[in-house]
Design a protein around this motif. Structure first.
Motif, short mmCIF file in Angstrom:
data_model
loop_
_atom_site.label_atom_id
_atom_site.label_comp_id
_atom_site.label_asym_id
_atom_site.label_seq_id
_atom_site.Cartn_x
_atom_site.Cartn_y
_atom_site.Cartn_z
N THR A 25 3.71 9.20 -10.36
CA THR A 25 3.29 9.11 -11.76
C THR A 25 2.05 9.94 -12.07
O THR A 25 2.02 10.65 -13.05
CB THR A 25 3.04 7.65 -12.16
N ARG A 26 1.04 9.85 -11.24
CA ARG A 26 -0.23 10.54 -11.53
C ARG A 26 -0.19 12.01 -11.15
O ARG A 26 -0.75 12.86 -11.85
CB ARG A 26 -1.38 9.86 -10.81
N GLN A 27 0.44 12.31 -10.01
CA GLN A 27 0.45 13.69 -9.53
C GLN A 27 1.75 14.41 -9.86
O GLN A 27 1.85 15.62 -9.69
CB GLN A 27 0.21 13.72 -8.02
N TYR B 182 2.40 1.54 -3.47
CA TYR B 182 1.38 1.95 -4.44
C TYR B 182 1.09 3.44 -4.32
O TYR B 182 1.02 4.14 -5.33
CB TYR B 182 0.10 1.14 -4.24
N LYS B 183 0.88 3.92 -3.10
CA LYS B 183 0.60 5.35 -2.90
C LYS B 183 1.77 6.21 -3.38
O LYS B 183 1.58 7.25 -3.99
CB LYS B 183 0.32 5.64 -1.42
N HIS C 241 4.02 5.38 -5.69
CA HIS C 241 4.06 5.31 -7.15
C HIS C 241 2.97 6.19 -7.77
O HIS C 241 3.21 6.88 -8.76
CB HIS C 241 3.91 3.86 -7.60
N ALA C 242 1.79 6.15 -7.19
CA ALA C 242 0.69 6.98 -7.70
C ALA C 242 1.03 8.47 -7.57
O ALA C 242 0.75 9.25 -8.49
CB ALA C 242 -0.59 6.66 -6.96
N HIS D 27 0.83 -1.20 0.00
CA HIS D 27 0.00 0.00 0.00
C HIS D 27 0.87 1.25 0.00
O HIS D 27 0.57 2.22 -0.71
CB HIS D 27 -0.94 0.01 1.20
#
Length: 109
Positions: A14-16, A7-8, A10-11, A4
């Motif tokens: 990549t996303r922010q 994942y947070k 990585h997010a 978790h």
């Protein structure tokens, strides 16, 4: 819990588009409390097995609570700097120019 956090992180990267340090702060700010509570609940749950008079269950409880407790500490203490170092190393590798396969007009392996 490690998955978790990763994942947070990585997010956030990549996303922010957050830099490594901000991504770590985001990851642990959004999932840190859950990570700690999950670790505490699991340690207490498996710790109850240590009260068993059946040695096999008591030993399972001891090994489980030690493993989960150590994993929780590693998630909180070791993983954040490890993510930071690994991300900086990976970013540095991406910034390096690729080696040329051509040398004076001939193809080299």
């Amino acid at each position: 819990d490690t998955i978790h956090s990763i994942y947070k992180y990585h997010a956030a990267r990549t996303r922010q588009g957050l830099p490594p340090r901000a991504a770590i702060e985001y990851a642990y700010g959004s999932s840190g409390v859950a990570l700690v509570l999950t670790t505490i609940v699991l340690v207490l749950g498996f710790g109850a097995l240590t009260l068993s008079h059946f040695d096999l269950n008591a030993n399972l409880g001891i090994m489980s609570l030690l493993t989960i407790g150590i994993a929780g500490v590693i998630d909180l203490v070791v993983l954040p700097p490890l993510l930071y170092v690994m991300d900086r190393r990976a970013t540095r590798e991406l910034d390096k120019p690729l080696p040329s396969t051509m040398t004076q007009g001939t193809l080299t392996p």
